[in-house]
Design a protein around this motif. Structure first.
Motif: not given
Length: 290
Positions: A144, A187, A142, A120-122, A127
């Motif tokens: 990012h 995280d 992740g 995920s590019n959150t 996460i």
């Protein structure tokens, strides 16, 4: 492992072809990956293809050694997640909304091979929270990226409680293959970059709101006084005021009122002044200043 030893994955999927998703796709294309971008509908897929094509053309203009033909033939944009079936890595790059990301990750994971890695590019959502709904949480983490992706030097590799050691190692190697620097963080709310960057940006907005100085002078205080390459308000314009608002709300819920978004930020988002992507934020933007 050195940058010269690192190799990019052969096939990469990107779910979401907006500015950030197209930037991620572009970075992997330059590193030699074949990239599949999946969007929500045909109109969005066409827009993603145009966005990526424009980005490739600008890269070739800047670097004559690049060949536009293999780059242009190295990607496809569509609406079917079956394009992810043979990808080594799939990166979710939809807007920073928890429910939207959970749905997107579920769609992507259902189409992926068992040994593939999902990221995920959150920039702020936990996460571990996102991993709780995954079929293979050990293969989830992740990644990012920062905007604009092709020019940025950093990628945060965010390790969840269930993320496997080998998955972290592979992700770090892939980031190096992009000629970017990976930092590995555990995280936590806002990870490392968002937590620090958003706090500075929110305080700069409060200063502007209180009339301490204008936007250019607040930014100059950090670029000239502290040698930041870009000031916090200009950075907020580049990130997107709506994105920064969403991150601030996420961090305020997790870490308390020091991350509470200023009224000015809420008002500007409500007015559609989102920064560079809308043409106006704390600065006015056009093709020459972008």
């Amino acid at each position: 492992m050195t940058d010269t030893e690192a190799t990019a994955p052969a096939r990469v999927g990107v779910l979401g072809g907006g500015r950030m998703g197209a930037g991620i796709a572009h970075a992997f294309l330059l590193a030699g990956s074949r990239v599949s971008v999946v969007e929500r509908d045909h109109a969005a897929a066409r827009a993603a293809a145009e966005r990526l094509g424009d980005s490739i053309r600008r890269s070739v203009e800047r670097d004559p050694l690049l060949d536009a033909v293999p780059l242009g033939e190295g990607y496809e944009c569509g609406t079917d997640v079956s394009l992810f079936a043979d990808c080594d890595l799939v990166v979710e790059a939809v807007p920073e909304d928890r429910a939207l990301k959970e749905t997107a990750l579920g769609r992507a994971e259902a189409a992926m091979a068992e040994g593939a890695i999902l990221a995920s590019n959150t920039s702020s959502i936990s996460i571990d929270d996102l991993a709780s709904g995954r079929l293979r949480p050990a293969s989830f983490l992740g990644l990012h990226f920062f905007n604009p992706v092709p020019a940025s030097a950093l990628v945060e590799v965010v390790r969840g409680a269930s993320t496997g050691d080998a998955v972290v190692d592979r992700a770090r190697s892939w980031v190096q293959a992009l000629r970017k620097t990976p930092i590995v963080v555990h995280d936590s709310p806002g990870f490392a970059s968002s937590r620090l960057g958003v706090l500075l940006g929110l305080e700069a907005i409060r200063m502007l709101e209180e009339g301490v100085a204008d936007a250019a002078d607040i930014d100059a205080a950090m670029t000239l006084g502290y040698r930041h390459p870009v000031g916090p308000l200009r950075t907020t314009d580049l990130v997107g005021l709506d994105v920064r608002l969403g991150i601030a709300e996420e961090l305020a819920a997790a870490l308390g009122p020091r991350f509470e978004p200023p009224a000015l930020l809420r008002a500007m988002v409500a007015d559609g002044r989102l920064g560079r992507k809308s043409g106006e934020g704390f600065y006015r933007w056009n093709e020459e200043t972008s």
